[in-house]
Design a protein around this motif. Structure first.
Motif, PDB file in Angstrom:
ATOM      1  N   ASP A  98     112.652  82.027 -37.763  1.00 36.60           N
ATOM      2  CA  ASP A  98     111.490  81.869 -36.877  1.00 36.60           C
ATOM      3  C   ASP A  98     110.869  80.486 -36.943  1.00 36.60           C
TER       4      ASP A  98
ATOM      5  N   VAL B 126     112.847  81.968 -20.594  1.00 36.47           N
ATOM      6  CA  VAL B 126     114.256  82.317 -20.392  1.00 36.47           C
ATOM      7  C   VAL B 126     114.425  83.129 -19.108  1.00 36.47           C
TER       8      VAL B 126
ATOM      9  N   VAL C  92     117.565  80.331 -28.233  1.00 38.66           N
ATOM     10  CA  VAL C  92     117.956  79.247 -27.334  1.00 38.66           C
ATOM     11  C   VAL C  92     118.351  78.047 -28.186  1.00 38.66           C
TER      12      VAL C  92
ATOM     13  N   LYS D  96     107.165  83.726 -29.187  1.00 39.43           N
ATOM     14  CA  LYS D  96     108.376  84.435 -28.774  1.00 39.43           C
ATOM     15  C   LYS D  96     108.219  85.035 -27.383  1.00 39.43           C
ATOM     16  N   SER D  97     107.026  85.531 -27.080  1.00 39.04           N
ATOM     17  CA  SER D  97     106.781  86.067 -25.740  1.00 39.04           C
ATOM     18  C   SER D  97     106.888  84.966 -24.691  1.00 39.04           C
ATOM     19  N   ARG D  98     106.374  83.793 -25.021  1.00 40.00           N
ATOM     20  CA  ARG D  98     106.453  82.666 -24.099  1.00 40.00           C
ATOM     21  C   ARG D  98     107.906  82.209 -23.927  1.00 40.00           C
ATOM     22  N   MET D  99     108.678  82.230 -25.003  1.00 45.00           N
ATOM     23  CA  MET D  99     110.098  81.894 -24.901  1.00 45.00           C
ATOM     24  C   MET D  99     110.820  82.891 -23.995  1.00 45.00           C
ATOM     25  N   ASP D 100     110.524  84.177 -24.170  1.00 44.22           N
ATOM     26  CA  ASP D 100     111.143  85.197 -23.319  1.00 44.22           C
ATOM     27  C   ASP D 100     110.818  84.951 -21.854  1.00 44.22           C
TER      28      ASP D 100
ATOM     29  N   ALA E 238     113.558  83.314 -29.953  1.00 47.55           N
ATOM     30  CA  ALA E 238     112.885  84.016 -28.860  1.00 47.55           C
ATOM     31  C   ALA E 238     112.546  85.421 -29.353  1.00 47.55           C
TER      32      ALA E 238
ATOM     33  N   GLU F  83     114.828  88.123 -25.944  1.00 46.58           N
ATOM     34  CA  GLU F  83     115.961  87.318 -25.487  1.00 46.58           C
ATOM     35  C   GLU F  83     116.672  86.678 -26.679  1.00 46.58           C
TER      36      GLU F  83
END
Length: 359
Positions: free
Chosen positions: A138, A297, A178, A290-294, A172, A175
Motif C-alpha cells: 500500500d 481506472v 497500476v 484506493k477509491s480514487r484509484m478505482d 488500487a 481494481e
C-alpha cells in the motif's frame, strides 16, 4: 509441461526450483538466491520475457567471471531519516535491490517518503518488480537504474547514455495495481539482443547505424550503432533524470564510466540503482486513495475507443492478465528463453529435465 513451435510451457514452481539450484550451484547464499529467482520468475509470469529468467545465465556468468561476488552483502554508507546510501559490493543485484526497496519503505513509514541509492552494483532485471514491492504494501513505489551507454541522444550520432529504465507502481482498491516499467529508449536493449540472437530484423525506429541513420539490422549492435531515445528529447531528458538519481547522487559510475554487464569483460560494472517509496496512508486515508484509484481506472476504461479497438487498458493491466494466465496454465517461455535456460544448465551442471522442465 508442454511445448509448441512458439513456446515452452513450464510451471512456476519448477522454473523457480531450477533457478534456485543454478544460483546455489555457483555459491549464492540461500536468501539471495530466493530473492533473485523470485524477481526473475515473477517477471516471466508477467510476460516480460526479455527481463526474466532469460537473464539468469548472464548473471551467473558474471559470478563465474568474478564480476559479481556471491558471498558479498551490501553495507550502509550513510543515511538520514528519509534516505540512505548503500554500497552493494557487487553482491547479487536483484537481492540487494529487494532489500534497498525494503529500506526505502521503512524510511517512508517514518517520514512519509523514503529514498535509497545503491552504488557498486550491476544488472537487477526488471525495475518494475521492485516498484511493485512497495505497491503490494500500500505504498507508491519508484525504481530505476543507470546502465551502460547504448542509446544516442538528440543531435548525436553515437552511443551517449544508457537506456536507463524507470518504473512506478501504485495500489488500487477493487481494481488491479497500476504500474509502468519502461526503458527511456524506444525499446529495451534486450529486445534488440533477442532479435539479434534469432537473426531477425527490427523496426527502423529502434536503431541508428554508425552514420546516425535508421537501420533494421541489429547484427552489429551494441558494438556499432545505438538505440534511439523514447520520444526524442523527452526520453533523453528522462534518461538524464535517471542518471542523476541513480548515478550522480549515489556515487556510482556515470555515462561512459558504466561498463556493460552483458559482455565478456571481467571489469566491474558499477551501475547505480535508486528506489523511492511514498507512504500513501501518511498523506491521506488509504481507503480514500484506493477509491480514487478505482475511479481513475474505471474512467480510463470507459474512454471512447478508436475504430477497431475493443478495449482500453491501463498501465500494467496486460501484464497482470499474463500473470493470472501463467499461474493457471503455466508460463509460456519463448524459444530464446528456453535455449538460454538449457545453456545455463550446461554451464552449471544441471539438467532441466530433473526439474520437470522439458526445454
Amino acid at each position: 509441461m508442454s511445448s509448441t513451435a512458439t513456446h515452452f510451457t513450464v510451471q512456476l514452481e519448477d522454473l523457480t526450483a531450477f533457478c534456485l539450484a543454478a544460483l546455489r550451484q555457483v555459491g549464492v547464499n540461500a536468501v539471495d538466491a530466493k530473492l533473485t529467482a523470485d524477481a526473475l520468475v515473477t517477471t516471466d509470469t508477467l510476460g516480460t520475457f526479455t527481463h526474466g529468467t532469460r537473464q539468469l545465465r548472464g548473471l551467473i556468468k558474471n559470478v563465474r567471471d568474478g564480476r559479481l561476488n556471491p558471498s558479498a552483502a551490501e553495507t550502509l554508507v550513510s543515511e538520514g531519516p528519509a534516505w540512505a546510501m548503500l554500497d552493494a559490493h557487487y553482491a547479487m543485484p536483484p537481492a540487494v535491490a529487494c532489500r534497498a526497496m525494503q529500506l526505502a519503505k521503512a524510511k517512508a513509514r517514518v517520514c512519509g517518503v523514503g529514498y535509497v541509492g545503491v552504488k557498486h552494483t550491476s544488472h537487477f532485471g526488471a525495475a518494475g518488480y521492485y516498484a511493485r514491492l512497495a505497491a503490494i504494501e500500500d505504498m507508491l513505489g519508484i525504481a530505476m537504474c543507470n546502465v551502460d551507454p547504448v542509446m544516442t541522444v538528440t543531435g548525436a550520432a553515437a552511443k551517449v547514455i544508457g537506456t536507463n529504465p524507470i518504473a512506478w507502481a501504485a495500489p488500487a482498491g477493487e481494481e488491479r495495481m497500476v504500474f509502468l516499467d519502461i526503458a527511456t529508449s524506444r525499446v529495451a536493449a534486450t529486445k534488440v539482443f533477442a532479435a539479434k540472437a534469432l537473426g531477425k530484423s527490427v523496426p527502423d525506429t529502434w536503431l541508428i547505424d554508425d552514420s546516425g541513420l535508421p537501420t533494421t539490422d541489429p547484427s552489429r549492435f551494441p558494438e556499432a550503432g545505438a538505440l534511439l531515445p523514447l520520444a526524442d528529447y523527452k526520453g533523453y531528458g528522462l534518461a538524464v533524470l535517471v542518471e542523476v538519481l541513480s548515478g550522480a547522487l549515489t556515487g556510482a559510475a556515470l555515462l561512459s564510466g558504466v561498463v556493460s554487464w552483458a559482455t565478456n569483460s571481467r571489469e566491474k560494472v558499477d551501475q547505480g540503482h535508486a528506489f523511492i517509496a511514498f507512504d500513501i496512508g501518511a498523506m491521506m486515508p488509504l481507503a480514500e486513495f484506493k477509491s480514487r484509484m478505482d475511479s481513475m481506472v474505471r474512467e480510463l476504461h470507459a474512454a471512447p475507443k478508436a475504430a477497431g479497438v475493443e478495449r482500453v487498458y491501463v498501465p500494467g493491466e496486460m501484464e497482470w492478465e499474463h500473470r493470472e494466465a501463467a499461474l493457471t496454465t503455466g508460463i509460456p517461455l519463448p524459444p530464446d528463453v528456453a535455449a538460454g535456460l538449457r545453456g545455463l544448465g550446461e554451464d552449471v551442471g544441471l539438467a532441466p529435465d530433473d526439474f520437470n522442465l522439458k526445454l
